[in-house]
Design an enzyme around this catalytic site. Structure first.
Site, short mmCIF file in Angstrom:
data_model
loop_
_atom_site.label_atom_id
_atom_site.label_comp_id
_atom_site.label_asym_id
_atom_site.label_seq_id
_atom_site.Cartn_x
_atom_site.Cartn_y
_atom_site.Cartn_z
N THR A 75 -2.52 11.23 -5.33
CA THR A 75 -2.02 10.08 -6.06
C THR A 75 -3.05 8.95 -6.01
OG1 THR A 75 -0.02 8.80 -6.50
CG2 THR A 75 -0.75 8.92 -4.19
N HIS A 103 5.17 8.40 -3.52
CA HIS A 103 4.46 7.23 -4.06
C HIS A 103 5.52 6.25 -4.52
CE1 HIS A 103 1.15 5.73 -7.05
NE2 HIS A 103 1.99 4.75 -6.76
N CYS A 142 1.10 -0.10 -4.44
CA CYS A 142 2.07 0.91 -4.03
C CYS A 142 1.66 1.52 -2.69
CB CYS A 142 2.15 2.03 -5.06
SG CYS A 142 2.80 1.52 -6.66
#
Length: 196
Positions: A34, A56, A39
């Site tokens: 990811t 995530h 985040c």
């Protein structure tokens, strides 16, 4: 990181299943990757089963309100962590064996910096893992950069590549995160069927 590690990380990244904000995956063989800005991604690993998972999430907690889809909940850490943990347990993992590695919380998106979302995500992550009794073995949090994270579920190794916060990278991350923020804020049309 040595040259051998760089080669291994690049090969894993090439083969990886990529998850987006609100996503998670549990695997035995295939790497999971990811891209993070503010985040946070948490990798859970059961060393006895050689089973790994990665999520995530964009926000620490899901705030229920009228017209909000439960699907939006996976964008929040409280739901994303439970979803990942439950998926690991469903595949035979034991909570007492789980270890964690966590990444993200960078301040690369100017419009989100004011709310200190990255810092809040990091605090949530540390508190959630401590409350659940899952050891945080490694972390790379905060700073002015984005991160590409790749989990090798066969070993539990996680490769984290920091990227300087160039305008192009920031715009790409901001575009993704803003699109998800808008889905959270937008009321859902009435009459839709929601699966649960």
């Amino acid at each position: 990181m040595g040259q051998q590690d760089n080669l291994a990380g690049r090969e894993l990244e090439r083969l990886a299943q990529v998850i987006m904000p609100g996503g998670w995956a549990v695997e035995r063989e295939r790497p999971i990757a990811t891209l993070l800005g503010s985040c946070v991604a948490v990798a859970l690993y059961d060393p006895a089963l050689k089973l790994g998972g990665l999520n995530h999430f964009m926000l620490p907690c899901f705030n229920r309100s009228a017209g909000r889809s439960e699907v939006d909940a996976l964008l929040a850490g409280d739901f994303a962590m439970e979803a990942l943990l439950n998926a690991m347990l469903a595949r035979g993992a034991k909570k007492a064996r789980l270890v964690a590695k966590a990444f993200g919380g960078g301040m690369v998106v100017s419009s989100l910096d004011r709310s200190q979302i990255g810092q809040r995500n990091v605090e949530f992550t540390r508190e959630w893992l401590a409350r659940e009794g899952i050891a945080l073995q490694a972390s790379d949090f905060l700073g002015q950069w984005s991160r590409k994270v790749v989990l090798d579920p066969r070993t539990g190794d996680v490769f984290c590549k920091r990227a300087a916060s160039t305008l192009a990278i920031s715009q790409r991350i901001e575009s993704r995160e803003q699109a998800y923020a808008e889905t959270i804020a937008a009321p859902k049309p009435k009459g839709n069927i929601e699966l649960f």
